[in-house]
Design a protein around this motif. Structure first.
Motif, PDB file in Angstrom:
ATOM      1  N   ILE A  86      41.325  -9.711 110.569  1.00 51.31           N
ATOM      2  CA  ILE A  86      40.762 -10.271 109.345  1.00 51.31           C
ATOM      3  C   ILE A  86      41.558 -11.509 108.948  1.00 51.31           C
ATOM      4  N   ASP A  87      40.857 -12.630 108.798  1.00 53.21           N
ATOM      5  CA  ASP A  87      41.482 -13.885 108.376  1.00 53.21           C
ATOM      6  C   ASP A  87      41.202 -14.105 106.892  1.00 53.21           C
ATOM      7  N   ILE A  88      42.279 -14.386 106.134  1.00 54.00           N
ATOM      8  CA  ILE A  88      42.170 -14.541 104.684  1.00 54.00           C
ATOM      9  C   ILE A  88      42.806 -15.864 104.263  1.00 54.00           C
ATOM     10  N   SER A  89      42.066 -16.635 103.506  1.00 52.72           N
ATOM     11  CA  SER A  89      42.593 -17.869 102.928  1.00 52.72           C
ATOM     12  C   SER A  89      42.765 -17.657 101.432  1.00 52.72           C
ATOM     13  N   VAL A  90      43.976 -17.888 100.937  1.00 49.49           N
ATOM     14  CA  VAL A  90      44.255 -17.755  99.501  1.00 49.49           C
ATOM     15  C   VAL A  90      44.402 -19.158  98.929  1.00 49.49           C
ATOM     16  N   ARG A  91      43.513 -19.524  98.005  1.00 53.59           N
ATOM     17  CA  ARG A  91      43.538 -20.877  97.454  1.00 53.59           C
ATOM     18  C   ARG A  91      42.946 -20.883  96.048  1.00 53.59           C
ATOM     19  N   PRO A  92      43.217 -21.918  95.265  1.00 55.30           N
ATOM     20  CA  PRO A  92      42.659 -21.978  93.914  1.00 55.30           C
ATOM     21  C   PRO A  92      41.140 -22.074  93.944  1.00 55.30           C
ATOM     22  N   ASN A  93      40.481 -21.353  93.020  1.00 57.70           N
ATOM     23  CA  ASN A  93      39.030 -21.442  92.900  1.00 57.70           C
ATOM     24  C   ASN A  93      38.655 -22.548  91.906  1.00 57.70           C
ATOM     25  N   GLU A  94      37.405 -22.585  91.493  1.00 57.64           N
ATOM     26  CA  GLU A  94      36.942 -23.653  90.608  1.00 57.64           C
ATOM     27  C   GLU A  94      37.645 -23.622  89.256  1.00 57.64           C
ATOM     28  N   GLN A  95      38.099 -22.441  88.841  1.00 61.13           N
ATOM     29  CA  GLN A  95      38.817 -22.328  87.565  1.00 61.13           C
ATOM     30  C   GLN A  95      40.317 -22.547  87.717  1.00 61.13           C
ATOM     31  N   GLY A  96      40.775 -22.838  88.943  1.00 55.49           N
ATOM     32  CA  GLY A  96      42.188 -23.095  89.173  1.00 55.49           C
ATOM     33  C   GLY A  96      43.017 -21.850  89.417  1.00 55.49           C
ATOM     34  N   ARG A  97      42.377 -20.660  89.450  1.00 56.18           N
ATOM     35  CA  ARG A  97      43.102 -19.420  89.714  1.00 56.18           C
ATOM     36  C   ARG A  97      43.042 -19.098  91.205  1.00 56.18           C
ATOM     37  N   TYR A  98      44.142 -18.575  91.736  1.00 53.05           N
ATOM     38  CA  TYR A  98      44.201 -18.258  93.160  1.00 53.05           C
ATOM     39  C   TYR A  98      43.251 -17.103  93.476  1.00 53.05           C
ATOM     40  N   GLU A  99      42.496 -17.269  94.551  1.00 53.36           N
ATOM     41  CA  GLU A  99      41.490 -16.293  94.947  1.00 53.36           C
ATOM     42  C   GLU A  99      41.510 -16.145  96.463  1.00 53.36           C
ATOM     43  N   CYS A 100      41.130 -14.959  96.941  1.00 47.62           N
ATOM     44  CA  CYS A 100      41.073 -14.694  98.382  1.00 47.62           C
ATOM     45  C   CYS A 100      39.672 -14.984  98.916  1.00 47.62           C
ATOM     46  N   PHE A 101      39.638 -15.670 100.061  1.00 50.77           N
ATOM     47  CA  PHE A 101      38.370 -15.963 100.733  1.00 50.77           C
ATOM     48  C   PHE A 101      38.468 -15.426 102.158  1.00 50.77           C
ATOM     49  N   TYR A 102      37.440 -14.680 102.580  1.00 50.16           N
ATOM     50  CA  TYR A 102      37.464 -13.961 103.851  1.00 50.16           C
ATOM     51  C   TYR A 102      36.490 -14.637 104.813  1.00 50.16           C
ATOM     52  N   THR A 103      36.974 -14.960 105.997  1.00 53.88           N
ATOM     53  CA  THR A 103      36.139 -15.699 106.946  1.00 53.88           C
ATOM     54  C   THR A 103      35.526 -14.822 108.026  1.00 53.88           C
ATOM     55  N   ASN A 104      35.956 -13.564 108.115  1.00 59.65           N
ATOM     56  CA  ASN A 104      35.405 -12.699 109.160  1.00 59.65           C
ATOM     57  C   ASN A 104      35.706 -11.240 108.852  1.00 59.65           C
ATOM     58  N   GLY A 105      35.156 -10.359 109.662  1.00 63.89           N
ATOM     59  CA  GLY A 105      35.457  -8.934 109.575  1.00 63.89           C
ATOM     60  C   GLY A 105      34.778  -8.235 108.417  1.00 63.89           C
ATOM     61  N   SER A 106      35.122  -6.975 108.229  1.00 60.19           N
ATOM     62  CA  SER A 106      34.505  -6.157 107.190  1.00 60.19           C
ATOM     63  C   SER A 106      34.777  -6.692 105.796  1.00 60.19           C
ATOM     64  N   SER A 107      35.934  -7.305 105.587  1.00 62.93           N
ATOM     65  CA  SER A 107      36.236  -7.872 104.267  1.00 62.93           C
ATOM     66  C   SER A 107      35.213  -8.938 103.899  1.00 62.93           C
ATOM     67  N   HIS A 108      34.809  -9.739 104.880  1.00 56.75           N
ATOM     68  CA  HIS A 108      33.789 -10.757 104.639  1.00 56.75           C
ATOM     69  C   HIS A 108      32.444 -10.101 104.317  1.00 56.75           C
ATOM     70  N   ASP A 109      32.153  -8.998 105.006  1.00 54.56           N
ATOM     71  CA  ASP A 109      30.874  -8.318 104.799  1.00 54.56           C
ATOM     72  C   ASP A 109      30.758  -7.702 103.406  1.00 54.56           C
ATOM     73  N   VAL A 110      31.888  -7.307 102.829  1.00 55.43           N
ATOM     74  CA  VAL A 110      31.844  -6.607 101.527  1.00 55.43           C
ATOM     75  C   VAL A 110      32.626  -7.388 100.465  1.00 55.43           C
ATOM     76  N   GLU A 111      32.617  -8.706 100.568  1.00 61.08           N
ATOM     77  CA  GLU A 111      33.419  -9.541  99.672  1.00 61.08           C
ATOM     78  C   GLU A 111      33.000  -9.374  98.207  1.00 61.08           C
ATOM     79  N   ARG A 112      31.727  -9.165  97.946  1.00 62.42           N
ATOM     80  CA  ARG A 112      31.279  -9.002  96.555  1.00 62.42           C
ATOM     81  C   ARG A 112      31.897  -7.748  95.935  1.00 62.42           C
ATOM     82  N   TRP A 113      31.901  -6.659  96.700  1.00 62.27           N
ATOM     83  CA  TRP A 113      32.495  -5.409  96.214  1.00 62.27           C
ATOM     84  C   TRP A 113      34.000  -5.557  96.017  1.00 62.27           C
ATOM     85  N   LEU A 114      34.669  -6.209  96.970  1.00 63.82           N
ATOM     86  CA  LEU A 114      36.116  -6.389  96.863  1.00 63.82           C
ATOM     87  C   LEU A 114      36.507  -7.167  95.605  1.00 63.82           C
TER      88      LEU A 114
END
Length: 687
Positions: A251-279
């Motif tokens: 699982i590859d995870i990028s942690v970076r500021p979102n539009e509001q400037g708060r750090y957020e996790c973004f998932y590019t593959n794997g099950s985490s990407h499939d269930v990102e809304r739930w996470l």
């Protein structure tokens, strides 16, 4: 309070002039209050107009204690829309406020207007980690109807893959953009993997490289929802990397500021990407269950509360899953997590209630006596018929396992009052003593297995089978020690052969007990885990092993080097651990005697924010551990030791031989309770 609300209403009317009031809620209902750990936040009135939404709050907090509300507070409706705070009356924002003598503070907040169609909303005191929250504010006259559990499943078809329960490694890797150790305040993140098929679970530490990169490989026995947490206080408001992983994934995870400037996790593959809304969803199911965890009423009242909490959880999942557009898989995961959390809340209540009804009292001679304050209610706790509310849960559902809470849910069920009661009834003799023979042990296993099925609603379901597996694992080391004793018994010619045979046949040994448990484990996955555990344990023929390699090993080596020629018992403890301090304080005289010996040394290692230790730590050491070998390490280094030695809970004990080898778990020193006997036995085994 009613008078105060009327005054607030009149004030609002005078302030808003021609504003149109379209909804007034005089006694709003809420589903949960979160993060108000010493009191309770309540909404006593809501006024909705076309220009402002006003809420009258009551904060119940211990007198003299401080709390605060921030300007970034907002309301959030069922569609996820935010309505920021405009102003407040009766309380200063962004300021620590001392609770009044009465312990009750009343204040009013004015927010951006919510549309009149809004039926249910949350109050959230900013986006901080421990923000005060009121979930599910609504008019008690508004019917909020969610689908039943069965309707959820019927409306969201999802079938688990055939290989869902399998063991394999998972690689978590990624990068925190813009990472700087000084600015972020931490250099590592920790995780606790509670695998319900294992006897021991350790701490995992992921090191953050100077450029923000991280990578960790984890062995999983089944899919899990996990998180890495900042191991020290974050300076940038970023604390957690949540992920969902199936064994065998990267699982590859990028942690970076979102539009509001708060750090957020973004998932590019794997099950985490499939269930990102739930996470990323704010289901907050733990908050919804907390009132039941901490409830102090009787069992009948608790069951009524459980009914409401179950409904609140379904309501929450219905609202959030529709709002965030969950896939069927995400709905199933949310429902699995919900059932585990609900069961834990009910069983936590039962455990704490039983403790309140039968507390332990220390006698003058140091012994303990168990009291009974209400024998009738105590029998209610131990009667399986009173746990019907538990049977809403599908304990055969493998998705329960993926929840972090399920480890504790399983523990509560395994040691539930009805299960312990049936074991005691089987083993207890007429004179009140416990009679141990093979037939009674088999009957105890059979009856506890049946009781687990009654408690959880279905014989031999996955959860009940896992409880049996845990029973087997927790007793295995004792069986193994007894197995070694059988040849000695059989060679003892001072007793007749019939007696020797009887003792050997009725001893709790691996050869006697393991087959009993294995025959009870009919679930293919659980049976496989039992057989794997047996093979691993029985392959451990060496009584000692070299110190493992890894971060933290040098700390142990340095301690060993200071005391050549001695056995070392290391006590890992912490200031925040009540049982740790209790053990230290009750054993002071015994440790003074042990200190006179030249063959063994006791070492106490604790983790603190810095290696220098807090003032509280220093004061405690002076009072209770003066003159003894204590070592304070940073929290990061303490977690490295936990990962190295594969433990998570404290107090935890480790034994090392004079030549620096680690003693196997089943024969090491297990604290100071039976110290002389255990040390002598260890020496004899290692000769």
């Amino acid at each position: 309070m009613k008078k105060t609300f009327i005054i607030a209403l009149l004030t609002l009317i005078s302030m808003t002039g021609q504003a149109k009031t379209f909804k007034t809620i005089k006694a709003p209902k809420t589903m949960a209050c979160a993060n108000v750990f010493q009191g309770e936040l309540k909404a006593s009135g809501v006024i909705m107009t076309d220009t402002v939404t006003t809420i009258h709050f009551t904060m119940q907090y211990p007198k003299g204690q401080y709390f605060r509300f921030v300007k970034e507070s907002y309301l959030k409706d069922e569609n996820g829309n935010r309505y920021p705070l405009r102003s407040a009356e009766g309380i200063a924002l962004d300021t620590w406020v001392q609770s009044l003598e009465s312990g009750v503070t009343e204040f009013t907040m004015h927010f951006e207007p919510m549309p009149k169609h809004v039926q249910i909303f949350d109050f959230i005191e900013g986006d901080g980690r421990n923000a005060f929250i009121l979930l599910g504010i609504h008019d008690k006259g508004t019917a909020i109807k969610a689908p039943t559990l069965q309707q959820f499943y019927a409306n969201n078809h999802y079938t688990l893959p055939a290989d869902w329960l399998k063991t394999d490694s998972v690689t978590i890797r990624g990068r925190i953009e813009g990472y700087d150790a000084e600015r972020f305040g931490f250099t590592a993140m920790e995780s606790y993997v509670y695998d319900v098929t294992k006897k021991n679970n350790g701490t995992l530490l992921i090191e953050i490289e100077p450029d923000g990169r991280f990578e960790k490989q984890i062995q999983l026995s089944y899919p899990m929802k996990l998180s890495f947490y900042a191991s020290e206080e974050s300076k940038v408001g970023f604390y957690e990397i949540p992920f969902f992983a199936r064994p065998g994934e990267t699982i590859d995870i990028s942690v970076r500021p979102n539009e509001q400037g708060r750090y957020e996790c973004f998932y590019t593959n794997g099950s985490s990407h499939d269930v990102e809304r739930w996470l990323k969803s704010d289901l907050r199911l733990q908050e919804l269950s907390r009132a039941l965890n901490t409830f102090e009423g009787n069992f009948n009242e608790a069951n009524l509360m459980a009914d409401q909490i179950w409904q609140n959880m379904l309501n929450r999942i219905d609202m959030i899953s529709r709002r965030d557009h969950f896939t069927p898989m995400e709905v199933h995961l949310a429902l699995g997590e919900m059932q585990s959390i609900y069961a834990l809340a009910l069983m936590d209540y039962a455990m704490y209630h039983e403790d309140r009804l039968s507390p332990w009292k220390e006698n003058e001679d140091g012994s303990w006596t168990q009291l009974v304050t209400d024998s009738v209610e105590l029998q209610t706790v131990r009667n399986v018929n009173n746990y019907k509310a538990l049977q809403r849960v599908d304990f055969d559902n493998p998705l329960l396992l993926m929840s972090h809470d399920f480890y504790f849910t399983l523990n509560r069920i395994q040691f539930a009052g009805p299960v312990r009661k049936v074991k005691q009834e089987v083993m207890e003799a007429e004179d009140g003593t416990f009679a141990y023979d093979f037939a009674k042990r088999k009957l105890s296993i059979d009856k506890s297995n049946v009781m687990l099925g009654e408690l959880t609603g279905k014989p031999d379901n996955l959860t009940a089978q896992l409880c049996m597996l845990n029973d087997m694992q927790s007793s295995f080391d004792l069986w193994r020690q007894n197995e070694v004793a059988i040849p000695i018994i059989m060679a003892d010619t001072t007793i007749v052969k019939e007696q020797r045979d009887s003792i050997a046949a009725n001893t709790e040994s691996v050869s006697n007990m393991y087959p009993l448990y294995l025959s009870a484990l009919i679930h293919p996955y659980v049976r496989q885990k039992a057989e794997e555990f047996y093979q691993i344990r029985m392959s451990q023929t060496e009584l000692t092993t070299p110190l493992p390699e890894g971060p933290g090993a040098e700390i142990i080596r340095d301690v060993i080097a200071k005391y050549p020629g001695r056995y070392l018992m290391i006590d890992f403890w912490g200031m925040g651990c009540g049982p740790c301090r209790a053990a230290i304080q009750s054993s002071k005289a015994l440790r003074a005697e042990i200190a006179k010996r030249d063959d063994v040394k006791l070492i106490f290692i604790a983790g603190e924010r810095t290696a220098e230790g807090s003032e509280a730590y220093k004061k405690y050491v002076v009072e209770w551990l003066a003159g003894e070998e204590t070592l304070c390490v940073s929290n990061d280094n303490f977690r490295r030791l936990q990962e190295l030695l594969d433990f998570s809970g404290i107090p935890h004990y480790e034994t090392f031989t004079p030549d620096g080898r680690r003693v196997r778990e089943d024969i090491q020193l297990h604290g100071l309770h039976n110290f002389d006997f255990e040390l002598q036995s260890l020496k004899e085994k290692l000769q």
